[in-house]
Design a protein around this motif. Structure first.
Motif, PDB file in Angstrom:
ATOM      1  N   UNK A 281      40.025  21.703  34.838  1.00 31.60           N
ATOM      2  CA  UNK A 281      40.262  22.841  33.996  1.00 31.60           C
ATOM      3  C   UNK A 281      39.650  24.107  34.491  1.00 31.60           C
ATOM      4  N   UNK A 282      40.516  25.008  34.583  1.00 32.51           N
ATOM      5  CA  UNK A 282      39.924  26.438  35.281  1.00 32.51           C
ATOM      6  C   UNK A 282      40.164  27.469  34.122  1.00 32.51           C
ATOM      7  N   UNK A 283      39.234  28.242  34.091  1.00 34.98           N
ATOM      8  CA  UNK A 283      39.220  29.451  33.292  1.00 34.98           C
ATOM      9  C   UNK A 283      39.722  30.626  34.389  1.00 34.98           C
ATOM     10  N   UNK A 284      40.573  31.415  34.178  1.00 35.92           N
ATOM     11  CA  UNK A 284      41.140  32.078  35.192  1.00 35.92           C
ATOM     12  C   UNK A 284      41.474  33.462  34.464  1.00 35.92           C
ATOM     13  N   UNK A 285      40.977  34.633  35.063  1.00 38.74           N
ATOM     14  CA  UNK A 285      41.452  36.112  34.603  1.00 38.74           C
ATOM     15  C   UNK A 285      42.315  36.586  35.750  1.00 38.74           C
ATOM     16  N   UNK A 286      43.424  37.082  35.197  1.00 31.26           N
ATOM     17  CA  UNK A 286      44.595  37.380  36.185  1.00 31.26           C
ATOM     18  C   UNK A 286      45.489  38.461  35.626  1.00 31.26           C
ATOM     19  N   UNK A 287      46.151  39.319  36.445  1.00 29.92           N
ATOM     20  CA  UNK A 287      47.061  40.097  35.851  1.00 29.92           C
ATOM     21  C   UNK A 287      48.322  39.562  35.184  1.00 29.92           C
ATOM     22  N   UNK A 288      49.023  40.302  34.460  1.00 30.59           N
ATOM     23  CA  UNK A 288      49.899  39.691  33.610  1.00 30.59           C
ATOM     24  C   UNK A 288      51.077  39.234  34.316  1.00 30.59           C
ATOM     25  N   UNK A 289      51.323  40.077  35.334  1.00 36.15           N
ATOM     26  CA  UNK A 289      52.545  39.681  36.159  1.00 36.15           C
ATOM     27  C   UNK A 289      52.372  38.449  36.912  1.00 36.15           C
ATOM     28  N   UNK A 290      51.139  38.202  37.369  1.00 37.52           N
ATOM     29  CA  UNK A 290      50.781  37.228  38.194  1.00 37.52           C
ATOM     30  C   UNK A 290      50.762  35.887  37.159  1.00 37.52           C
ATOM     31  N   UNK A 291      50.168  36.016  35.986  1.00 41.43           N
ATOM     32  CA  UNK A 291      50.539  34.897  35.012  1.00 41.43           C
ATOM     33  C   UNK A 291      51.862  34.592  34.923  1.00 41.43           C
TER      34      UNK A 291
ATOM     35  N   UNK B 171      46.302  30.824  26.340  1.00 42.06           N
ATOM     36  CA  UNK B 171      45.971  32.102  26.913  1.00 42.06           C
ATOM     37  C   UNK B 171      45.393  33.061  26.017  1.00 42.06           C
ATOM     38  N   UNK B 172      44.633  34.051  26.386  1.00 41.94           N
ATOM     39  CA  UNK B 172      43.900  34.923  25.466  1.00 41.94           C
ATOM     40  C   UNK B 172      45.013  35.740  24.690  1.00 41.94           C
ATOM     41  N   UNK B 173      44.866  35.754  23.233  1.00 39.56           N
ATOM     42  CA  UNK B 173      45.965  36.051  22.423  1.00 39.56           C
ATOM     43  C   UNK B 173      45.662  37.538  22.021  1.00 39.56           C
ATOM     44  N   UNK B 174      46.766  38.360  22.461  1.00 38.49           N
ATOM     45  CA  UNK B 174      46.629  39.867  22.271  1.00 38.49           C
ATOM     46  C   UNK B 174      47.156  40.115  20.736  1.00 38.49           C
ATOM     47  N   UNK B 175      47.525  39.183  20.179  1.00 38.79           N
ATOM     48  CA  UNK B 175      47.922  39.003  18.523  1.00 38.79           C
ATOM     49  C   UNK B 175      46.629  39.156  17.914  1.00 38.79           C
ATOM     50  N   UNK B 176      45.743  38.526  18.191  1.00 39.13           N
ATOM     51  CA  UNK B 176      44.357  38.416  17.531  1.00 39.13           C
ATOM     52  C   UNK B 176      43.417  39.438  18.167  1.00 39.13           C
ATOM     53  N   UNK B 177      43.285  39.536  19.464  1.00 38.97           N
ATOM     54  CA  UNK B 177      42.248  40.300  20.053  1.00 38.97           C
ATOM     55  C   UNK B 177      42.837  41.545  20.713  1.00 38.97           C
ATOM     56  N   UNK B 178      41.931  42.597  21.027  1.00 35.49           N
ATOM     57  CA  UNK B 178      42.355  43.663  21.933  1.00 35.49           C
ATOM     58  C   UNK B 178      42.038  43.448  23.282  1.00 35.49           C
ATOM     59  N   UNK B 179      42.982  43.832  24.082  1.00 40.01           N
ATOM     60  CA  UNK B 179      42.726  43.645  25.352  1.00 40.01           C
ATOM     61  C   UNK B 179      41.944  44.819  26.022  1.00 40.01           C
ATOM     62  N   UNK B 180      41.243  44.476  27.200  1.00 41.66           N
ATOM     63  CA  UNK B 180      40.281  45.339  27.687  1.00 41.66           C
ATOM     64  C   UNK B 180      40.948  46.180  28.631  1.00 41.66           C
ATOM     65  N   UNK B 181      40.451  47.647  28.700  1.00 41.27           N
ATOM     66  CA  UNK B 181      40.892  48.677  29.659  1.00 41.27           C
ATOM     67  C   UNK B 181      40.777  48.126  31.077  1.00 41.27           C
TER      68      UNK B 181
ATOM     69  N   UNK C 164      50.470  45.103  34.694  1.00 36.64           N
ATOM     70  CA  UNK C 164      49.376  44.973  35.559  1.00 36.64           C
ATOM     71  C   UNK C 164      47.909  44.849  34.755  1.00 36.64           C
ATOM     72  N   UNK C 165      47.938  44.737  33.512  1.00 37.42           N
ATOM     73  CA  UNK C 165      46.757  44.507  32.586  1.00 37.42           C
ATOM     74  C   UNK C 165      46.249  43.055  32.786  1.00 37.42           C
ATOM     75  N   UNK C 166      44.935  42.848  32.526  1.00 39.41           N
ATOM     76  CA  UNK C 166      44.391  41.600  32.836  1.00 39.41           C
ATOM     77  C   UNK C 166      44.444  40.617  31.708  1.00 39.41           C
ATOM     78  N   UNK C 167      44.883  39.496  31.754  1.00 36.12           N
ATOM     79  CA  UNK C 167      44.680  38.388  30.639  1.00 36.12           C
ATOM     80  C   UNK C 167      44.004  37.296  31.219  1.00 36.12           C
ATOM     81  N   UNK C 168      43.551  36.426  30.252  1.00 38.30           N
ATOM     82  CA  UNK C 168      42.730  35.158  30.667  1.00 38.30           C
ATOM     83  C   UNK C 168      43.452  33.904  30.153  1.00 38.30           C
TER      84      UNK C 168
END
Length: 301
Positions: free
Chosen positions: A97-107, A120-130, A202-206
């Motif tokens: 099991x990996x924890x990966x932080x990556x750009x959305x287009x890579x995801x 995946x980290x949910x932008x419905x519940x949380x605010x994505x970082x800049x 190109x924003x990051x997700x996890x």
């Protein structure tokens, strides 16, 4: 910075409190457990958990419950046999099991590999970082003239500078508007699940990505290949190093037969036989298409 000080402290605490276990342990993977390995400008890969090691593959193949009289050399030979003959089930006995932080287009490329469990980290519940992926200048390239999915010559000078500035300004402006839509200062503020639609690719997700070794090898064979897109390839190349430490015998067989080996079609095999017999075989007499012949010659000359 890939990890916040709080996240780094959490990792340090987890690594400082080991627990005894009776299950199979890979010393190589234990050294990587929880540690974040940086990728690209803001991304990382870290191992959260794993199950099994080389012996688990061998055990599944033999359906045994102990080492018996077998030796490491026998285990290596069996693993190579399994890899050589495309057996899959024994390799499925190992999971990671990996924890990966990556750009959305890579995801979006990555998720095409559907034989895994993903959360995946949910932008419905949380605010994505800049945080946005901005390519290094050496990775800004024109469209390839021979491959619709690939890159050609590296952009230089004013064009490269203009493209970089566009990427940075567009990403910043989109995030500014995202924050403005979310803001409840003098307004109700737009729902997070709607405001996220304005964010750039190109924003990051996890995410957490859990996969068995057989399907992980399939992912690595495609994504660590020299022809894969750079931004996903660097993740795969790092994961290759982690897997090599986790299951060294299995990875060595994978590197030999899959990454370093070549699959031949019946026509390709026939061309080799004809050439060994002294015949001068050309694309026109090979029965291959131009694309097939180009790939064949890329390997065999």
């Amino acid at each position: 910075m890939p990890l916040t000080p709080e996240a780094q402290a959490e990792i340090a605490d987890a690594r400082a409190t080991p627990r005894p276990t009776l299950r199979a342990v890979s010393e190589g993977m234990e050294a990587h457990l929880y540690t974040a390995h940086p990728v690209l400008d803001h991304g990382f890969v870290r191992v959260i958990d794993y199950m099994g090691d080389d012996s688990a593959i061998v055990q599944a193949a033999r359906v045994s419950y102990g080492a018996g009289t077998k030796h490491v050399s026998n285990d290596e030979g069996l693993i190579r046999y399994l890899m050589r003959h495309w057996h899959s089930t024994p390799f499925e006995m190992c999971e990671v099991k990996f924890h990966v932080k990556l750009p959305v287009f890579v995801a979006r490329q990555w998720i095409r590999h559907r034989t895994a469990n993903v959360n995946e980290y949910s932008a419905r519940y949380s605010i994505l970082d800049r945080e946005f992926y901005i390519p290094a200048p050496e990775n800004l390239a024109a469209q390839s003239t021979v491959n619709n999915q690939g890159r050609g010559a590296v952009l230089e000078g004013e064009e490269a500078a203009r493209v970089l500035e566009l990427l940075k300004s567009d990403a910043g402006r989109a995030y500014d508007n995202y924050e403005a839509m979310l803001s409840q200062d003098g307004q109700q503020g737009l729902a997070r699940e709607l405001a996220r639609m304005n964010l750039p690719a190109n924003i990051y997700t996890q995410w957490y990505w859990k996969v068995d070794l057989h399907n992980l090898f399939h992912f690595l064979r495609l994504r660590a290949d020299a022809h894969a897109q750079y931004e996903i390839r660097v993740y795969a190349e790092l994961m290759c190093k982690l897997v090599a430490d986790w299951v060294p015998l299995a990875y060595a067989a994978f590197a030999d037969y899959r990454m370093g080996g070549v699959n031949l079609s019946a026509k390709g095999l026939e061309v080799i036989r004809r050439r060994l017999a002294g015949e001068d075989v050309t694309q026109e007499t090979s029965g291959m298409s131009k694309g097939e012949w180009r790939e064949f010659e890329g390997v065999f000359g």
